[in-house]
Each structure stands twice: as C-alpha cells, then as structure tokens.
Design a protein around this motif. Structure first.
Motif, short mmCIF file in Angstrom:
data_model
loop_
_atom_site.label_atom_id
_atom_site.label_comp_id
_atom_site.label_asym_id
_atom_site.label_seq_id
_atom_site.Cartn_x
_atom_site.Cartn_y
_atom_site.Cartn_z
N THR A 1 1.04 -1.32 0.09
CA THR A 1 0.03 -0.02 0.00
C THR A 1 1.00 1.30 -0.17
O THR A 1 0.28 2.34 -0.38
N GLN A 2 2.25 1.26 0.43
CA GLN A 2 3.04 2.36 0.68
C GLN A 2 3.42 2.74 -0.85
O GLN A 2 4.23 3.62 -1.03
N ASP A 3 3.55 1.70 -1.82
CA ASP A 3 3.92 1.74 -3.09
C ASP A 3 5.62 2.17 -3.32
O ASP A 3 5.42 3.25 -4.12
N PRO A 4 6.52 1.49 -3.04
CA PRO A 4 7.49 2.14 -2.88
C PRO A 4 8.18 2.00 -4.48
O PRO A 4 7.68 1.03 -5.24
N ASP A 5 9.03 2.78 -4.77
CA ASP A 5 9.78 2.82 -6.01
C ASP A 5 10.78 1.55 -6.34
O ASP A 5 10.86 1.00 -7.47
N ILE A 6 11.30 1.28 -5.23
CA ILE A 6 12.08 -0.17 -5.17
C ILE A 6 12.06 -0.60 -3.80
O ILE A 6 11.97 0.11 -2.88
N VAL A 7 12.30 -2.15 -3.63
CA VAL A 7 12.50 -2.79 -2.63
C VAL A 7 13.73 -3.15 -2.50
O VAL A 7 14.45 -3.78 -3.46
N LEU A 8 14.46 -2.89 -1.31
CA LEU A 8 16.15 -3.15 -1.22
C LEU A 8 16.00 -4.36 -0.03
O LEU A 8 15.64 -4.11 0.99
N PHE A 9 16.39 -5.47 -0.61
CA PHE A 9 16.35 -6.61 0.42
C PHE A 9 17.87 -6.84 0.68
O PHE A 9 18.59 -7.34 -0.21
N VAL A 10 18.37 -6.92 2.04
CA VAL A 10 19.77 -7.10 2.30
C VAL A 10 20.09 -8.29 3.07
O VAL A 10 21.02 -8.38 3.64
N GLY A 11 19.11 -9.44 2.62
CA GLY A 11 19.60 -10.71 3.23
C GLY A 11 18.85 -11.58 4.24
O GLY A 11 17.98 -11.04 4.41
N ASP A 12 18.98 -12.95 3.93
CA ASP A 12 18.12 -13.64 4.73
C ASP A 12 16.95 -13.85 4.00
O ASP A 12 15.94 -13.76 4.69
N TYR A 13 16.79 -14.16 2.61
CA TYR A 13 15.63 -14.38 1.98
C TYR A 13 14.75 -15.57 2.36
O TYR A 13 13.55 -15.70 2.36
N ILE A 14 15.85 -16.65 2.53
CA ILE A 14 15.23 -17.84 3.25
C ILE A 14 16.16 -18.33 4.33
O ILE A 14 17.13 -17.56 4.63
N TYR A 15 15.70 -19.31 4.90
CA TYR A 15 16.57 -20.08 6.23
C TYR A 15 16.87 -21.09 5.78
O TYR A 15 15.83 -22.05 5.43
N GLU A 16 17.97 -21.72 6.32
CA GLU A 16 18.52 -23.10 5.78
C GLU A 16 18.08 -24.07 6.98
O GLU A 16 18.47 -25.33 6.99
N SER A 17 17.27 -23.41 8.03
CA SER A 17 17.27 -24.39 9.24
C SER A 17 16.38 -25.44 8.89
O SER A 17 15.44 -25.65 7.89
N THR A 18 16.27 -26.61 9.84
CA THR A 18 15.61 -27.81 9.56
C THR A 18 14.13 -27.39 9.98
O THR A 18 13.69 -26.37 10.48
N PRO A 19 13.18 -28.37 9.69
CA PRO A 19 11.91 -28.21 9.91
C PRO A 19 11.56 -28.39 11.36
O PRO A 19 12.09 -29.09 11.78
N SER A 20 10.66 -27.48 11.80
CA SER A 20 10.37 -27.45 13.35
C SER A 20 8.71 -27.10 13.13
O SER A 20 8.16 -26.42 12.44
N SER A 21 8.11 -27.69 14.21
CA SER A 21 6.56 -27.28 14.44
C SER A 21 6.47 -26.70 15.61
O SER A 21 5.28 -26.30 15.89
N ALA A 22 7.50 -25.70 15.89
CA ALA A 22 7.43 -24.99 17.19
C ALA A 22 6.74 -23.43 16.82
O ALA A 22 6.31 -23.01 17.46
#
Length: 516
Positions: free
Chosen positions: A177-198
């Motif tokens: 809704t804020q309609d940025p001109d760009i999104v700057l993503f600086v890391g940790d797009y995924i996590y490599e951790s094992t599956p957890s049900s917590a």
C-alpha cells in the motif's frame, strides 16, 4: 520517481494480490501459429509468480520460473521451454513497447531472466509471460531516472530476514500500500534451518538444504507466501544475500561448523546455494554463479539523487574471531581488497546527492557489556574493527553516506561515528538497521527492553531501538531523507495491523539522523 501512487496505480495495487492467484484473462499476444506450436504445460506453471529487479534508466530485469510442482523440484520436463514475454506502458497491454522469447532451461531450474533494454527513464511499465498455453500474472515495474536528472524523489522500502517458520510475511501487505519505487532486500531471503513444528509454519523437507534440489524446494516454499509474491509483482527489487541463504554465519569458504562440513562438502554446498539464489532472484546475467562464486556487489544509479552501492559481506570476509583483541587485528577483512577499493572509488567519485550503502550486517557499534570495557557481536562489522574504522574515516569526506542494513532482527538506527571509542568523535553518517520481516516472530518486548535499555549509556549513538517486526520506508529528496519505521502487531497470523513506530530525518550535508 514518486512515492505517491496515482489513481490508476492505486487500483492496480488493490487488485494485485487477487491477480496473482487468479487465472489471467488478458489477451494472448502470440500469433496463432506460434500458439499452436506450443507444448501444453500444466496448470500452475507460474506458481512462483513473477518479479523484476535492478532498474536502469533504460532497462529492467524481468523474472519468472516455471514450476507446476514447486516443492518437488519444479515438475518441469527435462527440456528447454520457450517463454514469451511482453512489456507495455499500460496494464492492458495496448501500448506494448518490447516483446520477445526467452528460454527456460532445465540447468537453471527453468528460470527466466530477461534483461529488457530500450525503455524510457523514470516510467512505470507492466509485463507478463506466456509458456505452454499458460499466461502469467501481470506485474508492474519501474525504470530508474535519467542519469542527469536532478529533481524528483525516490521511495525505498528496506527489508530483510524472513524466516518462514517464525511467521507470515505480513509486513509486505502494508509495504504494498505504500507503493515504493524499489524494494531493497539485504539478506536472509530464506533460512536453511531444519523443519520445526514450534512456529506457525513449518519448513518443507526433512533437514537443512545441501543440494541444488533441496535449495530449490526451500525457495519455492518461500515464494508461495502471497504477500511476498504480491510485493514482487508490484515493484522492482534490488537484492543481496547474507548468511542464511547458505549456512548460518558462514565466512568465505568456512562454514559455521567446519568440524561437521568438510571444505569440499561446503564448497559444493556454496555452489548449490548460489545456483538456487540466482534461479529465484531478478538479477542480471552477471550474477550467474561460477561454481562456489557469485558476483553480487554492484552499483545502481538513481539520477543525480542517489547512488546505491550493494555490498557482499560474506564471500570475501575473514573468518569470525571470538575476542575483542582479535577483532582489532588489522589483517581482518569484511569486504576483501578488490571490493573495498570498488566501494571507496564509487563513494569518492559519486555525482549523487545521497550515497547509499546496502550492507547486510550492522556497521555501527553494539557494545553489549554494560559499564567499562567492550563486548561485541563478532559476526557484524564490530568484529572487523580496523577495516570498519578505516571506512568510517573515509566517510568524513563523502557526501551524505547512509548505510542500510539488516541481519539483527531489530530496528537499530544510529549515528555513525568516526571513532566509537570516543563519544565526542565526529558524526560521519547515518545507519538504519531494518528489523526483520518475520524472524524472531512476535518478540517479547519487555524482555527486549530489559536486555537492551541498560546498554543505551554505552551506545549513545543509538537513536531508535525496537524489536517489532516490519520494515523501513524512506522518501529520499535532495533536501533530506524522511524515514518511517513501519511495524506490525503480529506475524503469527496471516493478517496484521501496521503502524508507524518512529519517524526520522536525515538532512542533506548534515551527518547523522534525527528523531522527528
């Protein structure tokens, strides 16, 4: 660029989430003969959505990946698949300006990266793909201003750290809704951790990813988040990675646990992780990995208003140390010699009013020992004192340096000091450490303040600290940067309420940041 959406753009924003999940009904632009020659593909071939990135004044990268069975390798045949693409000046595609055919290749996970050129600067465009009789959702993107443009503004959203298992990616709904001109993503797009049900959601698979197929499945799961998908479809992204795209706290070719991962095994893991990263990000062909190496540091220009230097603080760094004395070793490097010189050259010869530095990790000091003495987080810039201090010394002769960081899962906004050991030292810049999208979940605020409030006297350069989830939003103009810390009330539910936690201002040619 402008931070205020037009009525047409607002209507597009409102409809975008529905468009991503609905069957597209736009006209099919391929000639009849070409459509007849297509090999039919199953429903859901565009399940991972679309994206754009790395805007230039005359170009943009368009991305998609064909994956009808996204959590099981993608589900595509072992064959090259032609993918038609189209970019237009309007969302109904009545004014198409470029079109062509790309090839989704199995060796790249049937991902598509189209580097479109010949576009007009500082302009919104709409784009889409078609493959095997299926048509993608429609995306919207924007080019950078003309290289000599002196006026206008730039709205930047800063995001990082989105752990699937810790919560839903609800901050993106507000970002849309804020309609940025760009999104700057600086890391940790995924996590490599094992599956957890917590937590509220569970990672796919049975353990950490090590192979290319496993990393592909992990990225596919993350891209299924509807708020993330909608934000990718509505603005160009500029991305870089931190540690969790590979392995927690890795450095160079050293894993977190070298006793459990041999050098050869970790090099193979790096190659797999970088390959999957490229396959899922809207980046140029310069980022195609060469085994365990990927070119990620780069520079983007937004007219004479802003120069954005995107760093890579993982591939070239020395291994982390574990003591204050060791952290002061002048031989330690975060950037490596070549990248450091590239950064300094780009800062000193910049024609821009604002010199932005995207650093995955916090640059300002965090002294976590109350009272006399120092205790630092050694994975951050504090663990590389000599190089950090030399860089800050250079900042004193750079116009308007502003560092945009992540990693910490906290909002930490600071003045950058020439010498953090001297509280009276000159302020040479400002740093915004964005909080996380979901990592750490709905954090205990009382526990956070009990831990960090006693540290404020030892860190007088801190201007704002907070532990809510969210993102930072910047309106950059020639006379200053207006910043807002946007936070959500929860990430453990699919919907959230967003508010502004803090408003700040950086004045041009006045180093440091002020709370408004």
């Amino acid at each position: 660029m402008t931070g205020v959406p037009s009525p047409d753009r607002r209507r597009f924003l409102t409809a975008s989430a529905a468009v991503l999940t609905a069957t597209a009904s736009a006209q099919l632009w391929l000639p009849s003969a070409a459509k007849a020659a297509e090999t039919p593909l199953p429903d859901g071939v565009f399940s991972l959505g679309i994206a754009s990135g790395d805007p230039l004044p005359d170009g943009i990268v368009l991305w998609t990946r064909l994956a009808p069975d996204p959590l099981d390798g993608g589900g595509m045949p072992d064959a090259v698949v032609p993918v038609a693409w189209e970019i237009a000046e309007d969302e109904r595609f009545r004014k198409t300006v470029r079109r062509g055919t790309a090839h989704a290749r199995p060796e790249y996970g049937h991902s598509v990266h189209v580097d479109v050129r010949g576009l007009r600067p500082d302009r919104s465009y709409w784009y889409r793909f078609r493959a095997g009789g299926r048509i993608s959702p429609t995306g919207r993107t924007r080019t950078a201003p003309h290289p000599h443009a002196n006026s206008g503004s730039l709205r930047v959203a800063l995001a990082s750290c989105q752990n699937w298992q810790h919560g839903y990616f609800t901050p993106y709904a507000d970002m849309l809704t804020q309609d940025p001109d760009i999104v700057l993503f600086v890391g940790d797009y995924i996590y490599e951790s094992t599956p957890s049900s917590a937590g509220p959601r569970r990672h796919e698979g049975t353990g950490e990813p090590y192979t290319l197929a496993q990393y592909r499945n992990r990225y596919a799961q993350y891209r299924s988040d509807p708020d993330l998908a909608a934000m990718h479809a509505n603005a160009p992204w500029v991305v870089t990675f931190d540690d969790h795209e590979v392995d927690n706290d890795w450095a160079g070719q050293v894993p977190q646990d070298p006793g459990k991962q041999s050098h050869d095994a970790f090099v193979a893991r790096l190659a797999a992780a970088f390959q999957a990263y490229y396959e899922h990000m809207p980046v140029r062909a310069t980022a195609i990995p060469d085994g365990p190496h990927i070119q990620m540091y780069r520079r983007l220009e937004f007219g004479r208003l802003a120069r954005l230097n995107v760093l890579d603080t993982r591939q070239f760094r020395s291994d982390q140390v574990t003591s204050q004395t060791a952290a002061e070793d002048p031989s330690l490097t975060m950037l490596g010699a070549r990248q450091k010189q590239w950064l300094l050259d780009g800062l000193h010869d910049s024609p821009a009013r604002w010199n932005l530095i995207a650093s995955q990790i916090m640059m300002a000091e965090t002294d976590i020992l109350p009272g006399d003495g120092k205790l630092w987080y050694y994975d951050a810039w504090d663990g590389y004192q000599a190089e950090r201090n030399a860089l800050l010394d250079e900042f004193a002769s750079i116009r308007n340096p502003v560092v945009l960081s992540g990693d910490r899962h906290l909002t930490m906004i600071s003045d950058l000091k020439k010498d953090f050991a001297d509280p009276s030292s000159d302020v040479v810049g400002a740093e915004f450490v964005g909080t996380s999208i979901s990592s750490n979940g709905d954090q205990d605020q009382a526990a956070f303040h009990a831990q960090f409030d006693p540290l404020k006297p030892d860190n007088p350069h801190w201007k704002v600290i907070d532990a809510h989830r969210g993102y930072h939003l910047f309106d950059i103009r020639r006379d200053g940067i207006d910043a807002r810390v946007r936070v959500v009330d929860t990430v453990v539910e699919p919907q959230a309420t967003t508010s502004t936690f803090a408003t700040l201002r950086v004045e041009t040619d006045e180093p440091g940041v002020q709370v408004v």
